[in-house]
Design an enzyme around this catalytic site. Structure first.
Site, PDB file in Angstrom:
ATOM      1  N   GLU A  43       0.838  -1.204   0.000  1.00  0.00           N
ATOM      2  CA  GLU A  43       0.000   0.000   0.000  1.00  0.00           C
ATOM      3  C   GLU A  43       0.871   1.253   0.000  1.00  0.00           C
ATOM      4  O   GLU A  43       2.094   1.186   0.139  1.00  0.00           O
ATOM      5  CB  GLU A  43      -0.935  -0.045   1.219  1.00  0.00           C
ATOM      6  CG  GLU A  43      -1.871  -1.233   1.146  1.00  0.00           C
ATOM      7  CD  GLU A  43      -2.935  -1.260   2.243  1.00  0.00           C
ATOM      8  OE1 GLU A  43      -2.804  -0.519   3.231  1.00  0.00           O
ATOM      9  OE2 GLU A  43      -3.887  -2.051   2.078  1.00  0.00           O
ATOM     10  N   GLU A  54      -1.712 -10.255  -6.215  1.00  0.00           N
ATOM     11  CA  GLU A  54      -1.761 -11.085  -7.422  1.00  0.00           C
ATOM     12  C   GLU A  54      -0.993 -10.445  -8.566  1.00  0.00           C
ATOM     13  O   GLU A  54      -0.228 -11.105  -9.283  1.00  0.00           O
ATOM     14  CB  GLU A  54      -3.210 -11.315  -7.872  1.00  0.00           C
ATOM     15  CG  GLU A  54      -4.084 -11.991  -6.831  1.00  0.00           C
ATOM     16  CD  GLU A  54      -4.804 -11.005  -5.917  1.00  0.00           C
ATOM     17  OE1 GLU A  54      -4.203  -9.980  -5.520  1.00  0.00           O
ATOM     18  OE2 GLU A  54      -5.977 -11.270  -5.592  1.00  0.00           O
ATOM     19  N   CYS A  91      -9.471  -9.086  -7.185  1.00  0.00           N
ATOM     20  CA  CYS A  91     -10.220  -7.928  -7.692  1.00  0.00           C
ATOM     21  C   CYS A  91     -10.243  -7.958  -9.219  1.00  0.00           C
ATOM     22  O   CYS A  91      -9.504  -8.706  -9.867  1.00  0.00           O
ATOM     23  CB  CYS A  91      -9.606  -6.622  -7.181  1.00  0.00           C
ATOM     24  SG  CYS A  91      -8.107  -6.126  -8.038  1.00  0.00           S
ATOM     25  N   CYS A  94      -6.906  -7.414 -11.091  1.00  0.00           N
ATOM     26  CA  CYS A  94      -6.018  -8.589 -11.055  1.00  0.00           C
ATOM     27  C   CYS A  94      -6.534  -9.689 -11.972  1.00  0.00           C
ATOM     28  O   CYS A  94      -5.739 -10.392 -12.618  1.00  0.00           O
ATOM     29  CB  CYS A  94      -5.871  -9.090  -9.623  1.00  0.00           C
ATOM     30  SG  CYS A  94      -4.895  -7.963  -8.602  1.00  0.00           S
TER      31      CYS A  94
HETATM   32  N1  THU Z   1      -5.941  -6.491  -2.414  1.00  0.00           N
HETATM   33  C1  THU Z   1      -5.121  -7.412  -3.018  1.00  0.00           C
HETATM   34  O1  THU Z   1      -3.926  -7.490  -2.718  1.00  0.00           O
HETATM   35  N2  THU Z   1      -5.671  -8.239  -3.939  1.00  0.00           N
HETATM   36  C2  THU Z   1      -6.963  -8.195  -4.362  1.00  0.00           C
HETATM   37  O2  THU Z   1      -7.336  -8.915  -5.282  1.00  0.00           O
HETATM   38  C3  THU Z   1      -7.892  -7.284  -3.724  1.00  0.00           C
HETATM   39  C4  THU Z   1      -7.348  -6.365  -2.695  1.00  0.00           C
HETATM   40  C5  THU Z   1      -5.365  -5.575  -1.429  1.00  0.00           C
HETATM   41  C6  THU Z   1      -5.287  -4.136  -1.874  1.00  0.00           C
HETATM   42  C7  THU Z   1      -5.303  -3.400  -0.569  1.00  0.00           C
HETATM   43  O3  THU Z   1      -3.969  -3.280  -0.105  1.00  0.00           O
HETATM   44  C8  THU Z   1      -6.074  -4.305   0.391  1.00  0.00           C
HETATM   45  O4  THU Z   1      -6.148  -5.573  -0.253  1.00  0.00           O
HETATM   46  C9  THU Z   1      -7.473  -3.814   0.709  1.00  0.00           C
HETATM   47  O5  THU Z   1      -8.167  -3.508  -0.445  1.00  0.00           O
END
Ligand code: THU
Length: 131
Positions: A43, A54, A91, A94
């Site tokens: 982040e 991913e 998400c 990804c």
């Molecule tokens: N996040 C992922 O790493 N992968 C996903 O497919 C969805 C969300 C992370 C992004 C963010 O740092 C945290 O999860 C909350 O959204």
């Protein structure tokens, strides 16, 4: 095999940098070579700069010269227990990136079992000239 992949994803998740959401994600992507590439979410204070676990794993693999994949394991949650028991569905961004390199049959290993990429992304954006 499933346990190895999940263990690798959990190990990557331990390195997640998620001070803003507190939601840590790990991914383990196995290439055709058998090598496993991992990624965690990273982040940023400027929220939209965040990269998901991913995509991080896919980019690691492509940077290492691998473009064909056998399977991906994904774990995510605010606690280790949550990551081990609650499925963390990738998400949309990804899914689109995975679909660039993987067919719809790619096994996606989540906490509730094995899914297919096409279960989550039945169709994808594709440029005509892509080849
Ligand atoms: N996040 C992922 O790493 N992968 C996903 O497919 C969805 C969300 C992370 C992004 C963010 O740092 C945290 O999860 C909350 O959204």
């Amino acid at each position: 095999m499933i346990q190895n992949m999940t263990d690798a994803a959990m190990a990557a998740r331990a390195n997640a940098y998620a001070p803003y959401s507190g939601f840590k994600v790990g991914a383990a992507l196995k290439g055709e070579s058998g090598r496993i590439y991992t990624g965690c979410n990273v982040e940023n204070s400027s929220y939209s700069m965040t990269i998901c676990a991913e995509r991080n794993a896919v980019f690691q693999a492509v940077a290492a010269g691998e473009r064909h994949f056998r399977t991906i394991a994904i774990v995510g949650g605010r606690t280790d227990d949550e990551a081990e028991s609650k499925p963390c569905v990738p998400c949309g961004a990804c899914l689109q990136v995975l679909a660039e390199f993987c067919g719809g049959d790619l096994p996606v290993l989540l906490a509730d079992g094995v899914h297919k990429l096409s279960d989550f992304l039945p169709s994808q954006f594709c440029l005509d000239e892509k080849g």
